[in-house]
Design a protein around this motif. Structure first.
Motif, mmCIF file in Angstrom:
data_model
loop_
_atom_site.group_PDB
_atom_site.id
_atom_site.type_symbol
_atom_site.label_atom_id
_atom_site.label_comp_id
_atom_site.label_asym_id
_atom_site.label_seq_id
_atom_site.Cartn_x
_atom_site.Cartn_y
_atom_site.Cartn_z
ATOM 1 N N LEU A 163 -36.162 -39.375 -1.145
ATOM 2 C CA LEU A 163 -35.055 -38.889 -0.334
ATOM 3 C C LEU A 163 -35.226 -37.385 -0.119
ATOM 4 O O LEU A 163 -35.283 -36.608 -1.078
ATOM 5 N N HIS A 166 -29.657 -35.573 2.386
ATOM 6 C CA HIS A 166 -28.501 -36.445 2.178
ATOM 7 C C HIS A 166 -27.468 -36.201 3.263
ATOM 8 O O HIS A 166 -27.549 -35.235 4.032
ATOM 9 N N LEU A 181 -29.228 -40.323 6.132
ATOM 10 C CA LEU A 181 -30.016 -40.255 4.907
ATOM 11 C C LEU A 181 -31.478 -40.307 5.304
ATOM 12 O O LEU A 181 -31.880 -41.193 6.063
ATOM 13 N N GLU A 272 -25.254 -43.513 1.355
ATOM 14 C CA GLU A 272 -25.508 -43.795 -0.067
ATOM 15 C C GLU A 272 -24.399 -44.638 -0.702
ATOM 16 O O GLU A 272 -24.694 -45.707 -1.289
ATOM 17 N N GLN A 276 -24.617 -48.542 -1.993
ATOM 18 C CA GLN A 276 -24.336 -48.856 -3.405
ATOM 19 C C GLN A 276 -23.261 -49.938 -3.499
ATOM 20 O O GLN A 276 -23.320 -50.786 -4.414
ATOM 21 N N ASN A 281 -29.332 -49.208 -4.452
ATOM 22 C CA ASN A 281 -29.266 -47.856 -4.988
ATOM 23 C C ASN A 281 -30.495 -47.073 -4.544
ATOM 24 O O ASN A 281 -31.545 -47.114 -5.183
#
Length: 282
Positions: A163, A166, A181, A272, A276, A281
């Motif tokens: 990653l 963000h 992302l 994110e 999740q 994840n």
């Protein structure tokens, strides 16, 4: 003139008729004319005696002739005509009330048993049909559940990545806050569909470079940006199916996949926590 009348008894009662002697208290007693007259008067009212010989036979013959003429009897009974019974059992049952009653009871029991067997057969058929229908419905529900699970199943779009940015970050090379992302990976790395859905747009999108828009069953749009190639530009796709390749097209500083999540096709949300909540994840 001489008389021509011949006396019935010329010698009188003694000469013309031999009288019977009847015993008296003192022995035989002569039967006199007075007695003969009394006897004749008594005999006049009696039936004549029948001598033994042909008279009884004549009487029997007359009776037989009379009965034969009237049809009451016959010296030799005629043989009864043979009656052919269609069913000896039926004849026996009609002759014996006990057997007839037993036969009726048996027939009733047979009818009840047949009715019970038919009811049991119908009930078994209905139960089998109900079980088959329940099994079919269960299979249908299972298939629908599997389809929903398959539709809800998600997978990360890139397997070999890191990653690099963000959601909500700011930088001098972004005009606004970061809206997605970033999965940094080598150019040409396969990009897979996040979930089961339909590709509703694919092509050049300005600063996004080459972009694919996939719409999930709930209406959420997934944007795949900065692609170097588009391998699936339309139609339905399954989760994990390859749709493009990582690139560096548009406004970028290096190869990576920029992914955005837009519920209902509206404004983007942070990918994110959204991932999740669905068991992924990144």
């Amino acid at each position: 003139m001489a008389s021509t009348h011949t006396p019935a008894h010329p010698a009188g009662f003694a000469a013309g008729t031999q009288l019977l002697d009847h015993p008296g208290p003192d022995g035989p007693e002569a039967f006199g004319p007075e007695d003969f007259a009394a006897e004749a008067e008594a005999n006049r009212h009696r039936m004549p005696r029948q001598t033994r010989g042909t008279s009884p036979l004549l009487g029997v013959t007359a009776v037989a002739a009379t009965l034969g003429a009237t049809g009451f009897t016959s010296a030799t009974p005629a043989a009864a005509p043979a009656i052919e019974a269609p069913d000896e059992t039926a004849v026996a049952l009609s002759a014996d009330p006990g057997l007839a009653l037993a036969a009726r009871i048996q027939n009733q029991a047979d009818s009840q048993r047949t009715a019970a067997e038919e009811t049991a057969r119908l009930q078994a058929a209905q139960e089998a049909e109900a079980k088959a229908a329940a099994k079919e419905a269960e299979a249908k529900r299972a298939a629908e559940e599997a389809e929903r699970a398959k539709a809800a199943a998600l997978t990360l779009p890139v397997t070999d990545y890191r990653l690099s940015a963000h959601y909500g970050q700011s930088a001098r090379y972004w005009a606004n806050l970061h809206t997605g992302l970033d999965f940094a990976a080598d150019t040409g790395t396969p990009v897979h569909a996040l979930g089961q859905g339909t590709i509703t747009s694919a092509g050049w999108a300005g600063s996004y470079g080459y972009r694919i828009v996939e719409t999930l069953p709930d209406g959420t749009e997934i944007w795949y940006c900065h692609l170097s190639a588009i391998t699936k530009g339309s139609g339905k796709v399954a989760a994990g199916q390859q749709i493009g390749k990582v690139g560096a097209t548009g406004n970028v500083t290096g190869p990576h996949l920029h992914m955005e999540v837009r519920p209902g096709g509206g404004a983007p949300v942070d990918p994110e926590p959204w991932l999740q909540q669905r068991g992924l994840n990144p």
